[in-house]
Motif scaffolding. Structure first.
Motif, PDB file in Angstrom:
ATOM      1  N   MET A  36      49.713  34.625  43.243  1.00  0.00           N
ATOM      2  CA  MET A  36      49.901  33.259  42.741  1.00  0.00           C
ATOM      3  C   MET A  36      49.494  33.166  41.282  1.00  0.00           C
ATOM      4  O   MET A  36      48.314  32.982  40.961  1.00  0.00           O
ATOM      5  N   GLY A  37      50.474  33.321  40.401  1.00  0.00           N
ATOM      6  CA  GLY A  37      50.197  33.221  38.972  1.00  0.00           C
ATOM      7  C   GLY A  37      51.308  33.865  38.174  1.00  0.00           C
ATOM      8  O   GLY A  37      52.110  34.632  38.709  1.00  0.00           O
ATOM      9  N   SER A  38      51.354  33.529  36.891  1.00  0.00           N
ATOM     10  CA  SER A  38      52.398  34.056  36.012  1.00  0.00           C
ATOM     11  C   SER A  38      51.799  34.773  34.811  1.00  0.00           C
ATOM     12  O   SER A  38      52.473  34.993  33.810  1.00  0.00           O
ATOM     13  N   SER A  39      50.489  35.111  34.880  1.00  0.00           N
ATOM     14  CA  SER A  39      49.856  35.714  33.710  1.00  0.00           C
ATOM     15  C   SER A  39      48.841  36.793  34.088  1.00  0.00           C
ATOM     16  O   SER A  39      48.227  37.387  33.220  1.00  0.00           O
ATOM     17  N   ASN A  40      48.659  37.027  35.373  1.00  0.00           N
ATOM     18  CA  ASN A  40      47.669  37.967  35.885  1.00  0.00           C
ATOM     19  C   ASN A  40      46.224  37.504  35.645  1.00  0.00           C
ATOM     20  O   ASN A  40      45.272  38.252  35.846  1.00  0.00           O
ATOM     21  N   GLU A  41      46.063  36.255  35.223  1.00  0.00           N
ATOM     22  CA  GLU A  41      44.714  35.749  34.934  1.00  0.00           C
ATOM     23  C   GLU A  41      43.992  35.241  36.174  1.00  0.00           C
ATOM     24  O   GLU A  41      42.795  34.968  36.107  1.00  0.00           O
ATOM     25  N   THR A  42      44.698  35.078  37.307  1.00  0.00           N
ATOM     26  CA  THR A  42      44.007  34.554  38.492  1.00  0.00           C
ATOM     27  C   THR A  42      43.405  35.682  39.339  1.00  0.00           C
ATOM     28  O   THR A  42      42.794  35.414  40.368  1.00  0.00           O
ATOM     29  N   SER A  43      43.580  36.943  38.908  1.00  0.00           N
ATOM     30  CA  SER A  43      43.013  38.058  39.673  1.00  0.00           C
ATOM     31  C   SER A  43      41.498  37.981  39.727  1.00  0.00           C
ATOM     32  O   SER A  43      40.844  37.744  38.707  1.00  0.00           O
ATOM     33  N   TYR A  44      40.928  38.241  40.905  1.00  0.00           N
ATOM     34  CA  TYR A  44      39.467  38.300  41.045  1.00  0.00           C
ATOM     35  C   TYR A  44      38.907  39.455  40.222  1.00  0.00           C
ATOM     36  O   TYR A  44      37.748  39.442  39.819  1.00  0.00           O
ATOM     37  N   PHE A  45      39.744  40.451  39.956  1.00  0.00           N
ATOM     38  CA  PHE A  45      39.298  41.653  39.246  1.00  0.00           C
ATOM     39  C   PHE A  45      39.543  41.575  37.738  1.00  0.00           C
ATOM     40  O   PHE A  45      39.496  42.584  37.042  1.00  0.00           O
ATOM     41  N   GLY A  46      39.828  40.386  37.253  1.00  0.00           N
ATOM     42  CA  GLY A  46      39.993  40.183  35.813  1.00  0.00           C
ATOM     43  C   GLY A  46      41.433  40.336  35.371  1.00  0.00           C
ATOM     44  O   GLY A  46      42.262  40.939  36.059  1.00  0.00           O
ATOM     45  N   ALA A  47      41.722  39.776  34.214  1.00  0.00           N
ATOM     46  CA  ALA A  47      43.100  39.765  33.700  1.00  0.00           C
ATOM     47  C   ALA A  47      43.499  41.154  33.205  1.00  0.00           C
ATOM     48  O   ALA A  47      42.663  41.962  32.815  1.00  0.00           O
ATOM     49  N   VAL A  48      44.806  41.421  33.237  1.00  0.00           N
ATOM     50  CA  VAL A  48      45.369  42.643  32.660  1.00  0.00           C
ATOM     51  C   VAL A  48      45.823  42.303  31.236  1.00  0.00           C
ATOM     52  O   VAL A  48      46.264  41.187  30.972  1.00  0.00           O
ATOM     53  N   ALA A  49      45.706  43.284  30.336  1.00  0.00           N
ATOM     54  CA  ALA A  49      46.194  43.064  28.967  1.00  0.00           C
ATOM     55  C   ALA A  49      47.610  43.611  28.829  1.00  0.00           C
ATOM     56  O   ALA A  49      47.983  44.577  29.493  1.00  0.00           O
ATOM     57  N   ASN A  50      48.392  42.981  27.962  1.00  0.00           N
ATOM     58  CA  ASN A  50      49.757  43.438  27.699  1.00  0.00           C
ATOM     59  C   ASN A  50      49.718  44.708  26.832  1.00  0.00           C
ATOM     60  O   ASN A  50      49.051  44.715  25.796  1.00  0.00           O
ATOM     61  N   PRO A  51      50.404  45.778  27.252  1.00  0.00           N
ATOM     62  CA  PRO A  51      50.359  47.029  26.475  1.00  0.00           C
ATOM     63  C   PRO A  51      50.854  46.877  25.032  1.00  0.00           C
ATOM     64  O   PRO A  51      50.449  47.643  24.159  1.00  0.00           O
ATOM     65  N   TRP A  52      51.696  45.872  24.772  1.00  0.00           N
ATOM     66  CA  TRP A  52      52.242  45.697  23.415  1.00  0.00           C
ATOM     67  C   TRP A  52      51.251  45.014  22.485  1.00  0.00           C
ATOM     68  O   TRP A  52      51.309  45.174  21.272  1.00  0.00           O
TER      69      TRP A  52
END
Lengths: 93, 475
Positions: free
Chosen positions: B121-137
């Protein structure tokens, strides 16, 4: 949505919240309903509701036993179990 | 190296499966983008050795000798499956999902499981309990979601393929923001068995790769009829990889009329217009289609998805698996406190919305009306497809955005899925592929096809990628 409605909703969803958090939760929910409510303007009285995109009939399979015994694996996933049961607090007084 | 080269190297014995796995594991251990929730060195090396020792049995399989990362929504026997949630932080799945098993049988080696928005549930990976993912670019930006880790993994060249799931755009949007190719198959093509449910009538698993070729090979492995999934569809054996070289002739492709009225950024529109020129150059005929009802899809989605989520997530009560609140004296408090502590804010919000729209007095106004909008969108597509073979539109309104920017304005985040949701509501297949760059960040377009038209989607994307280089860009 008022505080009584939210309290009922939280109970139905089995989620806790402190009363001081209610205004913030109500604001967030109402904000979402503002987005959703745009669809109320559409007159769709002629259309039937669609609950599955392909309107397929269900896949069924023979009801037969197998030799898999995953009891230990399933019980091990519970944080409180004994040999044969999932343990829970007392349910009936 | 892309998937095709990697597999060729394995088949020609230029590299062993073990060496390929070791290369991926080194990158996984050095990952600074928070792409992975768990990795499995011991099991991966053992599986790679098995595949190397039985080279002749595996060499012709679609994924022979290829390291793969699975979204952490797919159950993996004996290994953790968290779904990006505290609720399942310590959950060990008792069986493999059909997708994971199919990929294993096809000769791939699972090296890791990727980070994702909590319960997708999310469009930015920010709702993960394990922390957000960064964009490789650009590490200050989000990779998209919910399959943000899976998309970033391929984009950052850690593995050449990965799996994801797409309920409202969760494959296509991160593929777009990370500059790779991602396909959401027709609902029912890939089994949902062992894939943790969010919105069962829309959830669908699909492939990520740099290009259409990798997606085709991975989809060949993933797709199967499965009697354990009650909505699985029996299809004649289609070989998606082989269909890449098939001649489908000249196509009629629907393009969106008045696209500038949809709130899409200028850069995305420019890339879209350039792609239309590419499609014309390939000999296809472009026909304008009027999709002015597009935005009502969002309203429908944000009723139906929370409704199904509230039902699906009722199973997490702390009793049989997952997080359990400690020291509770009665069962009611056990349920309430487990769910309150175990779920994150976005998941709880969606459960509350879903519970509300399904409750007495609101069901007709919200849930039934949303299902009627869903019918309207499906009928709209059916009418389009009487005239055209495919529909082409941008995947997202804009490029990758900064962390926290849209999480402060949830409706703005929800609108992120404006262009991807319609295909989910109708259950249609759609593929996103990079079609431009601006400020060193990718832009993407998507093709939507007829039911079970994945062969044509992959074939057309492959032809576009034969005359463009956007999919070859690397961060």
């Amino acid at each position: 949505m008022d505080k009584i409605e939210l309290k009922n909703l939280l109970f139905l969803a089995r989620i806790n919240a402190k009363e001081e958090e209610y205004p913030e939760i109500i604001e967030k929910l109402e904000n979402t309903f503002e987005l959703i409510d745009e669809m109320q303007e559409l007159d769709l009285s002629d259309l039937k509701p669609l609950n599955n995109p392909l309107e397929l009939s269900n896949v069924s399979r023979e009801d037969k036993g197998n030799n898999r015994n995953n009891k230990k694996k399933f019980l091990d996933n519970s944080s409180e179990s004994d040999e044969d049961y999932f343990n829970v607090p007392k349910i009936i007084e | 190296m892309n998937f095709k080269e990697q597999r060729e190297n394995y088949r020609l014995k230029k590299i062993s499966a073990k060496e390929a796995v070791q290369e991926s594991l080194v990158k996984i251990k050095n990952d600074k983008l928070n792409i992975f929730i768990n990795h499995f060195e011991k099991q991966a090396l053992a599986n790679a050795e098995h595949i190397d020792n039985n080279f002749n049995d595996f060499k012709d399989k679609p994924l022979s000798g290829i390291p793969i990362a699975h979204k952490d929504i797919f159950c993996t026997e004996g290994l953790p499956t968290t779904c990006g949630s505290k609720m399942l932080e310590n959950f060990i799945a008792p069986y493999d999902s059909t997708v994971v098993k199919n990929c294993l049988d096809a000769g791939s080696i699972m090296v890791a499981k990727t980070n994702m928005d909590e319960f997708a549930m999310g469009s930015s990976n920010e709702t993960s309990y394990f922390g957000a993912v960064a964009n490789p670019w650009n590490h200050d930006l989000v990779p998209g979601g919910s399959s943000g880790g899976a998309a970033a993994c391929v984009s950052a060249n850690i593995t050449t393929i990965s799996t994801g799931t797409d309920t409202g755009g969760s494959i296509r949007q991160p593929a777009a923001l990370c500059g790779i190719t991602g396909l959401k198959p027709t609902y029912g093509l890939v089994s949902r068995w062992g894939m943790i449910a969010f919105c069962s009538s829309m959830d669908q698993a699909g492939p990520f790769a740099k290009d259409a070729f990798g997606c085709a090979a991975l989809l060949d492995a993933m797709a199967s009829f499965d009697e354990k999934d009650s909505t699985s569809t029996k299809r004649e054996d289609i070989n998606f990889e082989k269909s890449l070289s098939k001649d489908f002739g000249t196509l009629k492709i629907g393009v969106i009329k008045n696209i500038q009225k949809l709130g899409i950024s200028e850069d995305v529109i420019n890339a879209y217009e350039n792609s239309k020129t590419v499609l014309s150059g390939l000999g296809h005929k472009l026909v304008e289609v009027d999709f002015s009802e597009l935005s009502s899809g969002i309203c429908s989605y944000y009723v139906i998805a929370p409704a199904e989520c509230s039902s699906n997530l009722s199973r997490f009560d702390g009793v049989k698996y997952g997080y359990r609140s400690k020291g509770e004296k009665d069962i009611a408090n056990l349920y309430m406190n487990t769910r309150s502590d175990g779920f994150g804010a976005e998941v709880k919000k969606r459960i509350l919305i879903g519970t509300h729209v399904l409750s007495a007095g609101f069901y007709d106004a919200y849930y039934l009306q949303a299902q009627k909008v869903r019918r309207m969108i499906k009928v709209k597509f059916e009418n389009f497809f009487k005239d055209v073979d495919l529909i082409f539109m941008p995947t997202t309104l804009d490029q990758a955005f900064e962390k926290n920017r849209k999480s402060d304005d949830p409706n703005r985040m929800y609108k992120e899925d404006l262009l991807t949701i319609p295909a989910n509501l109708a259950g249609l297949p759609a593929i996103s592929f990079p079609n431009g760059f601006k400020n060193n960040l990718p832009i993407a377009g998507q093709l939507i096809g007829k039911y079970f038209g994945e062969d044509l989607l992959l074939n057309t994307t492959n032809k576009i990628q034969g005359v463009t280089d956007w999919h070859k860009m690397t961060p």
